[in-house]
Design a protein around this motif. Structure first.
Motif, PDB file in Angstrom:
ATOM      1  N   LEU A  91      -2.045   2.384   4.721  1.00 36.54           N
ATOM      2  CA  LEU A  91      -1.977   2.708   6.135  1.00 36.54           C
ATOM      3  C   LEU A  91      -3.226   2.068   6.718  1.00 36.54           C
ATOM      4  N   GLN A  92      -3.044   0.997   7.463  1.00 36.21           N
ATOM      5  CA  GLN A  92      -4.167   0.137   7.827  1.00 36.21           C
ATOM      6  C   GLN A  92      -4.306   0.000   9.339  1.00 36.21           C
ATOM      7  N   ALA A  93      -5.530   0.064   9.819  1.00 35.90           N
ATOM      8  CA  ALA A  93      -5.802  -0.253  11.223  1.00 35.90           C
ATOM      9  C   ALA A  93      -5.651  -1.765  11.390  1.00 35.90           C
ATOM     10  N   ILE A  94      -4.853  -2.150  12.356  1.00 36.94           N
ATOM     11  CA  ILE A  94      -4.572  -3.566  12.600  1.00 36.94           C
ATOM     12  C   ILE A  94      -5.030  -3.916  14.003  1.00 36.94           C
ATOM     13  N   ARG A  95      -5.757  -5.022  14.122  1.00 29.93           N
ATOM     14  CA  ARG A  95      -6.219  -5.473  15.435  1.00 29.93           C
ATOM     15  C   ARG A  95      -5.028  -5.650  16.361  1.00 29.93           C
ATOM     16  N   GLY A  96      -5.148  -5.110  17.576  1.00 25.09           N
ATOM     17  CA  GLY A  96      -4.080  -5.217  18.555  1.00 25.09           C
ATOM     18  C   GLY A  96      -3.103  -4.047  18.527  1.00 25.09           C
ATOM     19  N   LYS A  97      -3.258  -3.138  17.567  1.00 26.65           N
ATOM     20  CA  LYS A  97      -2.384  -1.977  17.454  1.00 26.65           C
ATOM     21  C   LYS A  97      -3.203  -0.705  17.706  1.00 26.65           C
ATOM     22  N   SER A  98      -2.672   0.210  18.495  1.00 25.70           N
ATOM     23  CA  SER A  98      -3.397   1.447  18.792  1.00 25.70           C
ATOM     24  C   SER A  98      -3.282   2.461  17.653  1.00 25.70           C
ATOM     25  N   GLN A  99      -2.227   2.370  16.847  1.00 19.02           N
ATOM     26  CA  GLN A  99      -2.010   3.265  15.716  1.00 19.02           C
ATOM     27  C   GLN A  99      -2.059   2.475  14.409  1.00 19.02           C
ATOM     28  N   PRO A 100      -2.527   3.083  13.320  1.00 18.90           N
ATOM     29  CA  PRO A 100      -2.506   2.391  12.028  1.00 18.90           C
ATOM     30  C   PRO A 100      -1.072   2.002  11.647  1.00 18.90           C
ATOM     31  N   VAL A 101      -0.947   0.948  10.875  1.00 19.75           N
ATOM     32  CA  VAL A 101       0.352   0.393  10.483  1.00 19.75           C
ATOM     33  C   VAL A 101       0.586   0.664   8.996  1.00 19.75           C
ATOM     34  N   ARG A 102       1.793   1.122   8.669  1.00 25.94           N
ATOM     35  CA  ARG A 102       2.179   1.316   7.268  1.00 25.94           C
ATOM     36  C   ARG A 102       2.584  -0.042   6.699  1.00 25.94           C
ATOM     37  N   ILE A 103       1.902  -0.439   5.641  1.00 23.73           N
ATOM     38  CA  ILE A 103       2.116  -1.740   5.015  1.00 23.73           C
ATOM     39  C   ILE A 103       2.745  -1.533   3.639  1.00 23.73           C
ATOM     40  N   TYR A 104       3.717  -2.381   3.320  1.00 25.58           N
ATOM     41  CA  TYR A 104       4.436  -2.295   2.046  1.00 25.58           C
ATOM     42  C   TYR A 104       4.329  -3.599   1.267  1.00 25.58           C
ATOM     43  N   LYS A 105       4.224  -3.475  -0.052  1.00 32.52           N
ATOM     44  CA  LYS A 105       4.263  -4.625  -0.958  1.00 32.52           C
ATOM     45  C   LYS A 105       5.718  -4.931  -1.281  1.00 32.52           C
ATOM     46  N   VAL A 106       6.069  -6.196  -1.327  1.00 34.35           N
ATOM     47  CA  VAL A 106       7.372  -6.600  -1.850  1.00 34.35           C
ATOM     48  C   VAL A 106       7.146  -6.930  -3.318  1.00 34.35           C
ATOM     49  N   LEU A 107       7.837  -6.201  -4.206  1.00 33.04           N
ATOM     50  CA  LEU A 107       7.659  -6.382  -5.643  1.00 33.04           C
ATOM     51  C   LEU A 107       8.587  -7.453  -6.205  1.00 33.04           C
ATOM     52  N   GLY A 108       9.733  -7.643  -5.565  1.00 32.99           N
ATOM     53  CA  GLY A 108      10.704  -8.635  -6.009  1.00 32.99           C
ATOM     54  C   GLY A 108      12.112  -8.160  -5.697  1.00 32.99           C
ATOM     55  N   ARG A 109      13.087  -9.003  -6.011  1.00 26.93           N
ATOM     56  CA  ARG A 109      14.493  -8.620  -5.819  1.00 26.93           C
ATOM     57  C   ARG A 109      14.845  -7.509  -6.797  1.00 26.93           C
ATOM     58  N   LYS A 110      15.703  -6.622  -6.377  1.00 27.89           N
ATOM     59  CA  LYS A 110      16.163  -5.566  -7.282  1.00 27.89           C
ATOM     60  C   LYS A 110      16.882  -6.203  -8.459  1.00 27.89           C
ATOM     61  N   GLY A 111      16.506  -5.818  -9.661  1.00 29.12           N
ATOM     62  CA  GLY A 111      17.149  -6.327 -10.863  1.00 29.12           C
ATOM     63  C   GLY A 111      16.709  -7.713 -11.290  1.00 29.12           C
TER      64      GLY A 111
END
Length: 123
Positions: A91-111
């Motif tokens: 959950l990261q503070a991002i420049r230009g955003k008033s609220q922190p942003v939830r950030i997700y990692k993409v691990l890969g395609r399922k399977g």
């Protein structure tokens, strides 16, 4: 892109062209943007602008901080969760955003086989 880069790095390292592999960071956000030719008669540029484009750019910047090659916004994570494995990263503070942003990692395609799963960046 990450799988192709991994294969290219392996080939170049085997050929002695690289000591350490190249890395790229990708930030993806979903939403409306303005796409088109902008500028004047003297200088025109094809570009993408808007809050959603800015967030994608900020996510790309976060790949260095989080140490993960592909980061997506919460909205994008929700849209791709049926096809890709995603994991909450921060959950990261991002420049230009008033609220922190939830950030997700993409691990890969399922399977996908293990050699196609993403790995942490070497920071």
């Amino acid at each position: 892109m990450q799988v192709a880069l991994s294969q290219l790095n392996a080939r170049w390292q085997a050929e002695g062209r690289l000591e350490r592999g190249l890395e790229i960071g990708i930030g993806i956000n979903s939403g409306d943007v303005f796409v088109g030719l902008l500028g004047s008669a003297q200088r025109i540029k094809y570009t993408v602008i808007g809050d959603n484009a800015n967030l994608a750019s900020r996510l790309q910047d976060q790949t260095k901080i989080v140490g993960w090659p592909i980061l997506v916004s919460e909205r994008t994570a929700e849209l791709v969760k049926g096809e890709f494995e995603v994991e909450f990263a921060a959950l990261q503070a991002i420049r230009g955003k008033s609220q922190p942003v939830r950030i997700y990692k993409v691990l890969g395609r399922k399977g996908a086989p293990p050699d196609e799963q993403l790995q942490a960046l070497e920071t």
